[in-house]
Design an enzyme around this catalytic site. Structure first.
Site, PDB file in Angstrom:
ATOM      1  N   LYS A  22       0.829  -1.209   0.000  1.00  0.00           N
ATOM      2  CA  LYS A  22       0.000   0.000   0.000  1.00  0.00           C
ATOM      3  C   LYS A  22       0.867   1.265   0.000  1.00  0.00           C
ATOM      4  CE  LYS A  22      -3.960  -0.106   2.258  1.00  0.00           C
ATOM      5  NZ  LYS A  22      -3.696  -1.362   2.891  1.00  0.00           N
ATOM      6  N   ARG A  91      -3.866   2.778   8.136  1.00  0.00           N
ATOM      7  CA  ARG A  91      -4.136   1.479   7.515  1.00  0.00           C
ATOM      8  C   ARG A  91      -2.899   0.588   7.605  1.00  0.00           C
ATOM      9  NH1 ARG A  91      -6.880   5.170   3.989  1.00  0.00           N
ATOM     10  NH2 ARG A  91      -9.023   4.518   3.503  1.00  0.00           N
ATOM     11  N   GLY A 100      -8.302  -8.175   5.345  1.00  0.00           N
ATOM     12  CA  GLY A 100      -8.912  -8.480   6.626  1.00  0.00           C
ATOM     13  C   GLY A 100      -7.938  -8.604   7.774  1.00  0.00           C
ATOM     14  N   MET A 102      -6.310  -6.168   9.452  1.00  0.00           N
ATOM     15  CA  MET A 102      -6.765  -5.226  10.458  1.00  0.00           C
ATOM     16  C   MET A 102      -7.654  -4.195   9.789  1.00  0.00           C
ATOM     17  SD  MET A 102      -4.791  -2.568  12.964  1.00  0.00           S
ATOM     18  CE  MET A 102      -5.247  -1.140  11.975  1.00  0.00           C
ATOM     19  N   ARG A 335      -3.490  -0.936  -6.473  1.00  0.00           N
ATOM     20  CA  ARG A 335      -2.714  -2.169  -6.396  1.00  0.00           C
ATOM     21  C   ARG A 335      -3.009  -2.971  -7.642  1.00  0.00           C
ATOM     22  NH1 ARG A 335      -6.241  -4.594  -1.375  1.00  0.00           N
ATOM     23  NH2 ARG A 335      -8.245  -4.609  -2.438  1.00  0.00           N
ATOM     24  N   HIS A 451      -6.559 -41.956  -1.263  1.00  0.00           N
ATOM     25  CA  HIS A 451      -6.879 -42.793  -2.432  1.00  0.00           C
ATOM     26  C   HIS A 451      -7.976 -42.150  -3.256  1.00  0.00           C
ATOM     27  CE1 HIS A 451      -9.128 -46.010  -4.523  1.00  0.00           C
ATOM     28  NE2 HIS A 451      -7.921 -46.510  -4.750  1.00  0.00           N
ATOM     29  N   ARG A 626       4.494 -50.162 -15.298  1.00  0.00           N
ATOM     30  CA  ARG A 626       5.006 -50.651 -14.019  1.00  0.00           C
ATOM     31  C   ARG A 626       4.502 -52.060 -13.752  1.00  0.00           C
ATOM     32  NH1 ARG A 626       3.345 -47.419  -8.658  1.00  0.00           N
ATOM     33  NH2 ARG A 626       1.373 -48.524  -9.006  1.00  0.00           N
ATOM     34  N   GLU A 755      11.643 -45.114  -5.013  1.00  0.00           N
ATOM     35  CA  GLU A 755      10.627 -44.720  -4.040  1.00  0.00           C
ATOM     36  C   GLU A 755      11.023 -45.076  -2.612  1.00  0.00           C
ATOM     37  OE1 GLU A 755       7.019 -46.960  -5.021  1.00  0.00           O
ATOM     38  OE2 GLU A 755       8.277 -48.307  -6.203  1.00  0.00           O
ATOM     39  N   SER A 774      12.536 -43.557 -12.492  1.00  0.00           N
ATOM     40  CA  SER A 774      11.292 -42.794 -12.371  1.00  0.00           C
ATOM     41  C   SER A 774      11.007 -42.648 -10.877  1.00  0.00           C
ATOM     42  CB  SER A 774      10.134 -43.524 -13.067  1.00  0.00           C
ATOM     43  OG  SER A 774       8.953 -42.754 -12.972  1.00  0.00           O
ATOM     44  N   ASN A 778       5.275 -40.222  -4.281  1.00  0.00           N
ATOM     45  CA  ASN A 778       4.268 -40.485  -3.243  1.00  0.00           C
ATOM     46  C   ASN A 778       4.870 -41.388  -2.153  1.00  0.00           C
ATOM     47  OD1 ASN A 778       2.650 -39.146  -5.038  1.00  0.00           O
ATOM     48  ND2 ASN A 778       1.297 -40.855  -5.473  1.00  0.00           N
ATOM     49  N   ASP A 779       5.381 -42.547  -2.568  1.00  0.00           N
ATOM     50  CA  ASP A 779       5.963 -43.477  -1.593  1.00  0.00           C
ATOM     51  C   ASP A 779       7.294 -42.964  -1.052  1.00  0.00           C
ATOM     52  OD1 ASP A 779       3.929 -45.232  -1.419  1.00  0.00           O
ATOM     53  OD2 ASP A 779       4.863 -46.863  -2.537  1.00  0.00           O
ATOM     54  N   CYS A 842       6.910 -39.786 -11.534  1.00  0.00           N
ATOM     55  CA  CYS A 842       5.569 -40.278 -11.826  1.00  0.00           C
ATOM     56  C   CYS A 842       4.639 -40.185 -10.620  1.00  0.00           C
ATOM     57  CB  CYS A 842       5.607 -41.715 -12.336  1.00  0.00           C
ATOM     58  SG  CYS A 842       6.328 -42.886 -11.166  1.00  0.00           S
ATOM     59  N   TYR A 862      11.508 -35.539 -17.385  1.00  0.00           N
ATOM     60  CA  TYR A 862      10.067 -35.429 -17.617  1.00  0.00           C
ATOM     61  C   TYR A 862       9.310 -35.594 -16.307  1.00  0.00           C
ATOM     62  CZ  TYR A 862       9.735 -40.551 -17.327  1.00  0.00           C
ATOM     63  OH  TYR A 862       9.782 -41.861 -16.892  1.00  0.00           O
TER      64      TYR A 862
END
Length: 885
Positions: A22, A91, A100, A102, A335, A451, A626, A755, A774, A778-779, A842, A862
């Site tokens: 601001k 402000r 929001g 203040m 802004r 899942h 896989r 993994e 690859s 996740n694992d 992957c 990739y």
């Protein structure tokens, strides 16, 4: 020495870290010569001192006094003067917009001694007392901690006593009485009187802004938007100008373009005879900004000129607050405006066409999150009704359907043409047919990477997870809300996967024109045209390839239409569900080699058929397949249900008895770390060979048919090079056999999924036996953190986010410090050992924007993600290339 206070004329927009957004923009507009009320900014540095020590820097008081004196000279009025008082607004203004954090405090400087002088100077007694009661209300709530609702109740009571419906109907006498009530209210609730010294008001307001940085709302906002906690906020102090001085006065908010659609033109709202907070709070209905052209033609022309100046200068959509004071226009704030995803694309490429920005800048202003929001159907209108429940927005879009509680019902009703919503406590692989059939998935457990969420996103299904306020009773075929509403099987609900809400009944849906354009490659409107241009630019500059996680020919074809450059993960376990589970059960129940060979021979044709169709859909592009990964017990019936069936049958079915024995034999306490992945290929004779043969025969068939298949074989969960060497040797033997049998030269690169932390740390050894890596992130995240994803997100994980232990889920955005370090080690050491080693990702992180930028920097070749995330990944891969040093 630190300089803690800057007059507007001393700053610029490049100083946002110090002056806040601001303050920096007010300084910039002052430098541009726009009509900005004079003022000064207290820096974020001063705030950080306050937060560290509990008090302001010793020099701050003198600097504020010096800046205030300059402000008084510029305004021609003095703070606390009884004849013509200077009033101030205070402000907050951090480096990043935090709506929001203040509330603004207006009219600082009013007190019992100055209110009459303001009335005389303005020639309006009502205006003066209205301004005084506003100060009491704002200061009392924001600085002195009085419940804001108490002030509203007092105003409502006063209006009721006068028979008024609007604040404007209260006269000067009413407002004088209301002011006294407010002062008494402040004294009663806070234990102290409203300060009558204007200098004290200013001092306390500045302190309140500093303290608000660590308020609960501010902390919550920073956690959500990942804003660092140590930045602090600046404070802007500005001379008041008044839009509530009757005819010729008013206040408004203007946008240089439509922030909803991106369309060119001047948009906004105007509220005659009002202060700025009246527009923001919505206490009165504003009129469209276009009406200002009739109400104040000269001011409208002047405002339009200033808006054009600002847009050209900032080279972007600008959001501008302004006030008209008896015909004189003042610009209070600007802004870079927030916008919808639709507007983001359209504005970026319109500005490119207008030569305000270049292609590089246009691409930097849109992102994958914007594009994802544009791909899915949405509800055509907002509903005024409160949602039945709110959960985690796990997969975006909108869907309407009849509630069903099991997979079989979803499949049956879908076959009859009825849209459904599959409602479960949580989903398992057995629910896959129902998830495919349903329009949406709703669960009461799990998070964005459960899942249900992962599979739903992969299929482009709407999904809301973790709607904990709902109680699901599958046996009774109903679910109950916290308020006691019962929704039964067949009742219609609407699921908003973008907002994470569930609604009763059918809300109207609208399709995504961007999704249609991406599938067809043809623009259907200005937004889709901008999206296609952005993707074309991203494709031209990105280094990362983008592949898809796809397990069916339909998913593969869709991914290709969305621009996927191959399949980075084809999960073969999904091919053993439904009716084929019986074939897997037969393999598990085989009690000798001959029976096992017979079962495997029965599994071979459907596997080959699946691979043939997927390779055809991706002809000419790589398809990484896989080998079987999950534990075999997942293909067997539920242990408890089977035991009950055996115990209650008279006589028990002998196949059930054998199945129960197999389930008991294969039961594992921690199956994620048990007999799965490469261990299956080594422990179950013939299983890996059967899958490799199915791949090889599918490749040979495609070659005979004139195709150009590029299958790659991925061995999951390898922890040591010895495992990989053994399975690779078997795979090469089978590939050679099929080549001899078919007369086709079958060549399939063989690699592994990284993994496990040990695999990453011994990448130089594993690379000796691999053609590619690859990363199954996740694992790799689960094994690195020691977290069970579904269990963590359903229990303690939300608390970790609330307490700032995590700023985001490591299952959504890659943990660069830990998991990312393992990826970096594996990339560097793997390539050092094998210069020809290709590297992919992957896991679900392959479609996450922030993670894609990391993978680009790490040297990955990739990323692979679900088909519906491919366009966003392409876009982010291009942005990553532009952002790289």
């Amino acid at each position: 020495m630190n300089h803690y206070v800057y007059e507007f004329a001393e700053g610029s927009r490049e100083m946002a870290d110090l002056l806040g957004g601001k303050g920096a923009n007010l300084a910039e507009m002052t430098r541009l010569g726009l009509p900005v009320p004079p003022g000064f900014t207290v820096t974020t540095t001063a705030c950080r001192v306050f937060l560290a020590t509990g008090t302001e820097p010793p020099e701050l008081g003198a600097e504020v006094a010096h800046a205030l004196a300059g402000l008084e000279r510029a305004a021609g009025r003095g703070l606390g003067r009884t004849d013509d008082p200077l009033l101030l607004s205070v402000r907050s203004g951090g480096r990043y917009s935090m709506p929001g954090m203040m509330e603004t405090i207006l009219d600082i400087g009013l007190c019992d001694a100055t209110v009459a002088g303001l009335a005389k100077a303005a020639g309006q007694e009502r205006f003066a007392w209205d301004s005084y009661r506003r100060l009491l209300q704002m200061f009392g709530h924001t600085v002195m901690g009085v419940d804001g609702e108490l002030f509203e109740q007092a105003i409502t009571s006063m209006k009721a006593a006068r028979g008024a419906t609007d604040d404007h109907e209260l006269d000067a006498a009413d407002l004088t009485l209301l002011t006294e009530k407010f002062k008494a209210l402040i004294h009663r609730e806070s234990g102290e009187r409203f300060p009558q010294d204007p200098a004290e008001q200013l001092h306390r307001a500045i302190r309140a802004v500093f303290a608000s940085w660590n308020g609960e709302r501010a902390r919550t906002y920073r956690r959500r938007d990942r804003i660092p906690d140590d930045l602090g906020t600046a404070v802007t102090v500005q001379a008041m100008v008044f839009g509530n001085l009757g005819e010729g006065s008013g206040t408004g908010v203007a946008f240089t373009r439509d922030p909803a659609t991106g369309e060119r033109g001047v948009y906004g709202d105007y509220l005659p005879d009002a202060q700025g907070e009246d527009v923001v709070s919505g206490v009165r209905n504003a009129v469209p900004l276009a009406e200002l052209k009739q109400l104040a033609p000269r001011a409208y022309v002047e405002l339009s000129d200033h808006l054009r100046t600002l847009e050209r200068h900032y080279e972007d959509l600008c959001d501008v607050e302004f006030t008209l004071e008896r015909g004189k226009l003042w610009i209070l704030q600007t802004r870079v405006g927030k916008r919808t995803a639709e507007a983001a694309f359209r504005i970026a490429y319109d500005l490119l066409d207008e030569r305000l920005i270049d292609r590089r800048e246009a691409l930097s202003r849109v992102n994958g999150a914007h594009l994802t929001r544009l791909l899915f159907p949405r509800f055509a209108t907002d509903t005024a009704d409160a949602p039945l429940a709110t959960g985690i927005a796990a997969s975006p879009g909108a869907a309407v359907g009849a509630v069903v509680f099991d997979s079989a019902t979803a499949v049956r009703r879908a076959a009859a043409g009825e849209p459904t919503v599959l409602v479960r406590r949580e989903t398992t692989p057995d629910d896959l047919p129902g998830m495919i059939a349903a329009q949406a998935v709703l669960t009461t457990r799990g998070g964005k990477t459960s899942h249900a969420a992962v599979v739903a996103r992969g299929m482009g299904k709407v999904c809301v997870c973790g709607a904990e306020s709902l109680v699901v009773d599958p046996e009774g075929s109903c679910l109950t809300t916290r308020s006691g509403i019962v929704i039964r099987k067949g009742d219609t609900i609407s699921v908003d996967g973008t907002a994470g809400t569930v609604h009763l009944g059918a809300l109207p849906l609208t399709t995504s024109d961007v999704g249609r354009a991406l599938e067809s490659g043809k623009q259907t409107g200005p937004t889709s045209a901008a999206v296609l241009r952005a993707l074309s630019h991203a494709d031209a500059v990105r280094r990362l390839e983008v592949r898809a996680n796809a397990d069916t020919p339909e998913d593969a074809a869709r991914a290709r239409r969305f621009g996927a450059q191959g399949i980075g993960l084809c999960r073969t376990e999904h091919m053993f569900l439904g009716e084929r589970k019986a074939l897997v059960e037969a393999m598990i129940l085989a009690d000798d080699d001959a029976a096992r060979e017979q079962a495997l021979s029965a599994l071979l044709p459907p596997q080959r058929s699946d691979f043939t169709a997927i390779l055809a859909a991706m002809d000419g592009l790589p398809v990484t397949i896989r080998l079987l990964d999950p534990p075999l017990h997942e293909f067997l019936p539920d242990r408890t249900e089977l035991a009950v069936r055996v115990a209650t049958a008279a006589p028990p079915d002998q196949r059930d008895v054998r199945l129960l024995a197999a389930v008991e034999r294969m039961h594992e306490r921690n199956p994620m770390l048990g007999l799965r992945g490469v261990r299956l290929a080594l422990a179950v004779p013939g299983l890996g060979a059967m899958q490799v043969r199915a791949i090889a025969e599918a490749v040979a068939q495609q070659m005979r048919d004139g195709g150009s298949p590029r299958a790659e074989i991925m061995i999951p969960l390898v922890g040591t090079v010895e495992e990989l060497r053994l399975v690779r040797a078997e795979a090469e033997r089978v590939l050679a056999e099929v080549a001899d049998e078919t007369g086709q030269a079958v060549h399939c690169p063989i690699g592994t999924m990284i993994e496990l932390p040990r695999a990453a740390l011994t990448a130089s050894r594993i690379a000796e036996a691999a053609d590619f890596f690859s990363f199954g992130t996740n694992d790799l995240t689960q094994t690195t953190w020691g977290l069970s994803r579904d269990d963590a997100e359903a229990s303690f994980f939300p608390g970790y986010l609330d307490r700032g232990i995590f700023t985001s889920s490591p299952f959504e955005t890659l943990d660069e410090e830990g998991v990312g370090r393992l990826v970096t080690i594996a990339v560097q050491e793997g390539r050092a050992a094998n210069a020809h080693l290709s590297m992919g990702v992957c896991g679900e992180h392959g479609g996450d924007p922030a993670s894609i930028h990391f993978f680009h920097r790490a040297g990955i070749d990739y990323v692979s993600c679900s088909p519906f995330r491919v366009p966003a990944a392409r876009l982010e891969a291009g942005r990553a290339a532009l952002a790289a040093p």
